[in-house]
Design a protein around this motif. Structure first.
Motif, PDB file in Angstrom:
ATOM      1  N   VAL A   1       0.838  -1.206   0.000  1.00 20.67           N
ATOM      2  CA  VAL A   1       0.000   0.000   0.000  1.00 20.67           C
ATOM      3  C   VAL A   1       0.867   1.247   0.000  1.00 20.67           C
ATOM      4  CG1 VAL A   1      -1.619   1.347   1.399  1.00 20.67           C
ATOM      5  CG2 VAL A   1      -2.028  -1.086   1.017  1.00 20.67           C
TER       6      VAL A   1
ATOM      7  N   ILE B   1      -4.760   6.962  -1.927  1.00 15.17           N
ATOM      8  CA  ILE B   1      -4.431   5.673  -1.308  1.00 15.17           C
ATOM      9  C   ILE B   1      -5.249   5.482  -0.037  1.00 15.17           C
ATOM     10  CG2 ILE B   1      -2.596   4.340  -0.204  1.00 15.17           C
ATOM     11  CD1 ILE B   1      -0.646   5.713  -2.174  1.00 15.17           C
TER      12      ILE B   1
ATOM     13  N   VAL C   1      -8.118   2.578   0.728  1.00 14.29           N
ATOM     14  CA  VAL C   1      -8.058   1.660   1.878  1.00 14.29           C
ATOM     15  C   VAL C   1      -9.314   1.809   2.721  1.00 14.29           C
ATOM     16  CG1 VAL C   1      -6.832   1.165   4.024  1.00 14.29           C
ATOM     17  CG2 VAL C   1      -5.553   1.500   1.921  1.00 14.29           C
TER      18      VAL C   1
ATOM     19  N   ALA D   1      -5.712   0.129  -3.866  1.00 13.63           N
ATOM     20  CA  ALA D   1      -5.724   0.304  -2.406  1.00 13.63           C
ATOM     21  C   ALA D   1      -7.043  -0.174  -1.814  1.00 13.63           C
ATOM     22  CB  ALA D   1      -5.470   1.764  -2.046  1.00 13.63           C
TER      23      ALA D   1
END
Length: 196
Positions: free
Chosen positions: A36, A46, A50, A82
């Motif tokens: 990541v 990113i 996530v 991500a």
């Protein structure tokens, strides 16, 4: 291929590795974290990706997590890769805890009686006959309603942690590269630099 196994893994070995990694869970978590951190996107993209993956992991729609995470990441201008890494928060070890927490939270929000007080669901029979409508009200509805606030809380936490981690990782890498360039410049002879 350079790093191929000498003896290919059979089906049983692959299933075992999927459920229990060969090295350790900590090493697998470190691998995902490094993957990541090394993505090429903005820290917000990113972190949003996530967070989308983490949020979707709290919803009871197994099999749709990657797709839903990608949709939410796209909406938030997040990174799609991500978002796929973010869904790793939902795995065979964490799903029982996530499902229990989302079910109990959903029952509290919806005002159902105590969780588990209802008649038994006979889940195998309903899944065998694909009675989705009969599964929705007693099981999936409370899990979805409970998963939204829990998923959002965890997603916000992971967003902040990921954004800070990506920014710190990039700053540290930039400082290392500047230090290396400075050392190379100092090591270069003065005459070679002037004559070059």
């Amino acid at each position: 291929m350079l790093f191929r196994r000498r003896k290919p893994a059979d089906f049983g070995e692959r299933v075992r590795t999927l459920l229990w990694p060969r090295r350790s869970f900590w090493r697998s978590a470190q691998y995902f974290a490094k993957r990541v951190l090394r993505l090429t996107a903005t820290p917000h993209a990113i972190a949003a990706g996530v967070a989308a993956g983490v949020f979707v992991s709290f919803l009871p729609f197994l099999g749709l997590h990657f797709l839903l995470a990608g949709v939410f990441a796209w909406i938030m201008a997040g990174n799609l890769i991500a978002s796929a890494f973010g869904t790793a928060i939902g795995n065979p070890l964490t799903f029982p805890l996530i499902w229990a927490a989302t079910y109990k939270t959903g029952c509290m929000i919806l005002g159902y009686g105590k969780a588990g007080e209802a008649d038994p669901l006979h889940l195998g029979h309903k899944l065998g006959h694909l009675d989705f409508a009969q599964l929705w009200d007693p099981l999936l509805k409370p899990m979805t309603v409970g998963g939204i606030p829990l998923g959002m809380a965890f997603a916000i936490g992971f967003y902040l942690l990921t954004r800070w981690s990506v920014a710190a990782f990039r700053k540290q890498r930039q400082n290392r590269l500047l230090e290396r360039a400075k050392r190379r410049a100092e090591a270069q002879p003065v005459g070679a630099a002037a004559g070059g």
